[in-house]
Design an enzyme around this catalytic site. Structure first.
Site, short mmCIF file in Angstrom:
data_model
loop_
_atom_site.label_atom_id
_atom_site.label_comp_id
_atom_site.label_asym_id
_atom_site.label_seq_id
_atom_site.Cartn_x
_atom_site.Cartn_y
_atom_site.Cartn_z
N ASP A 79 0.87 -1.17 0.00
CA ASP A 79 0.00 0.00 0.00
C ASP A 79 0.91 1.22 0.00
OD1 ASP A 79 -1.65 2.16 0.60
OD2 ASP A 79 -2.82 1.09 2.10
N SER A 157 0.96 12.75 -15.07
CA SER A 157 -0.29 12.96 -15.81
C SER A 157 -0.35 14.40 -16.33
CB SER A 157 -1.52 12.68 -14.95
OG SER A 157 -2.70 13.18 -15.56
N TYR A 171 -7.79 14.86 -7.99
CA TYR A 171 -6.76 14.27 -8.85
C TYR A 171 -5.84 15.35 -9.41
CZ TYR A 171 -4.73 11.50 -12.66
OH TYR A 171 -3.87 10.85 -13.51
N LYS A 175 -1.79 15.83 -8.59
CA LYS A 175 -0.78 15.70 -9.64
C LYS A 175 0.02 16.99 -9.82
CE LYS A 175 -1.28 11.42 -10.81
NZ LYS A 175 -0.18 10.45 -10.62
#
Length: 275
Positions: A79, A157, A171, A175
């Site tokens: 994890d 990304s 998100y 990022k």
């Protein structure tokens, strides 16, 4: 103090591209983009530890890699948001391979939830995996990269440069943080001979991305908007969607000595999406 990065100008391309004798960890490597990266690094000669939250999938991916290439490949359930779990994965790589040279922070979450409706616990979980996970992985890798140094590669990304669609506040924020972390860690780790690079893919049709695209299309439909699933983040200038292997080849470049002059950069593997 001079940084201990060698001048490799006299070496042939075949040597610069080779990862023979090097040892790599890929988080989130059991499927999708992570597995594509693992396959290319193994093809170049690296031993591979697949680190994934799903231990069974990690073991299956490792078996597939070792059946294709003459390298060591093992799977490990970890994890990335848990410090002890990440450290255990790194220790296993060192114990199995004898060292650690490449660490790819690929594991990530990307739920699509409107910001005003997103539970705080869900927001925190995105940052725990996408940002804390990169910090923990990078830190544990840097502590174990000795001698010739190494390379840490963060999968950033294009969401680290833009906000591609509604519903991705967590998100996108996570990022952008990883993009900054890539620069900061490159500065700190350079004296140890460790390069830190980011690779920023655009949308590629992996299992996780397809699920996210479908969820976003469903949300758009519920709001009375038309948003075809495969067009959610497609602004390609190359006439097609990218593939996982398109991105994996960029990661291979970053991991190899072809990119020795580079650290702190984020390579846009985006088919022109962010122009």
């Amino acid at each position: 103090m001079p940084f201990p990065f060698p001048d490799v100008s006299s070496r042939p391309i075949s040597e610069l591209l080779s990862l023979t004798g090097r040892n790599a960890v890929i988080t989130g490597g059991a499927q999708g983009l992570g597995k594509a990266i693992a396959l290319r690094l193994a093809e170049a000669g690296a031993n591979i530890l697949i680190a994934d939250i799903n231990a069974d999938l990690a073991a299956s991916a490792a078996n597939d890699i070792s059946s294709r290439f003459p390298v060591k490949a093992i799977g490990s359930g970890i994890d990335v948001s848990e410090e002890d779990s990440v450290a255990a994965g790194a220790e296993r790589a060192v114990a199995e391979f004898g060292g650690l040279d490449i660490w790819v922070n690929n594991a990530g979450l990307f739920p699509s939830v409107a910001a005003e409706e997103m539970p705080v616990d869900d927001w925190d979980r995105v940052f725990a995996v996408n940002t804390r996970g990169v910090f923990l992985g990078s830190r544990v890798a840097a502590k174990r990269m000795t001698g010739a140094g190494g390379v840490i590669i963060n999968i950033v990304s294009t969401a680290g440069f833009t906000a591609p669609a509604p519903g991705l506040a967590a998100y996108v924020s996570s990022k952008h943080a990883v993009r900054g972390m890539t620069k900061a860690m490159a500065l700190e780790f350079a004296p140890k001979g460790i390069r830190v690079l980011g690779v920023a893919p655009s949308f590629v049709p992996t299992e996780g991305n397809l699920a996210m695209a479908a969820a976003m299309a469903e949300q758009a439909a519920a709001a009375g908007m038309e948003l075809p699933t495969m067009d959610v983040m497609q602004h390609s200038l190359i006439g097609r969607l990218g593939t996982a292997d398109d991105i994996a080849r960029v990661v291979l470049f970053a991991a190899s000595d072809l990119s020795t002059i580079m650290t702190g950069s984020v390579l846009l593997a985006d088919a022109g999406e962010t122009i």
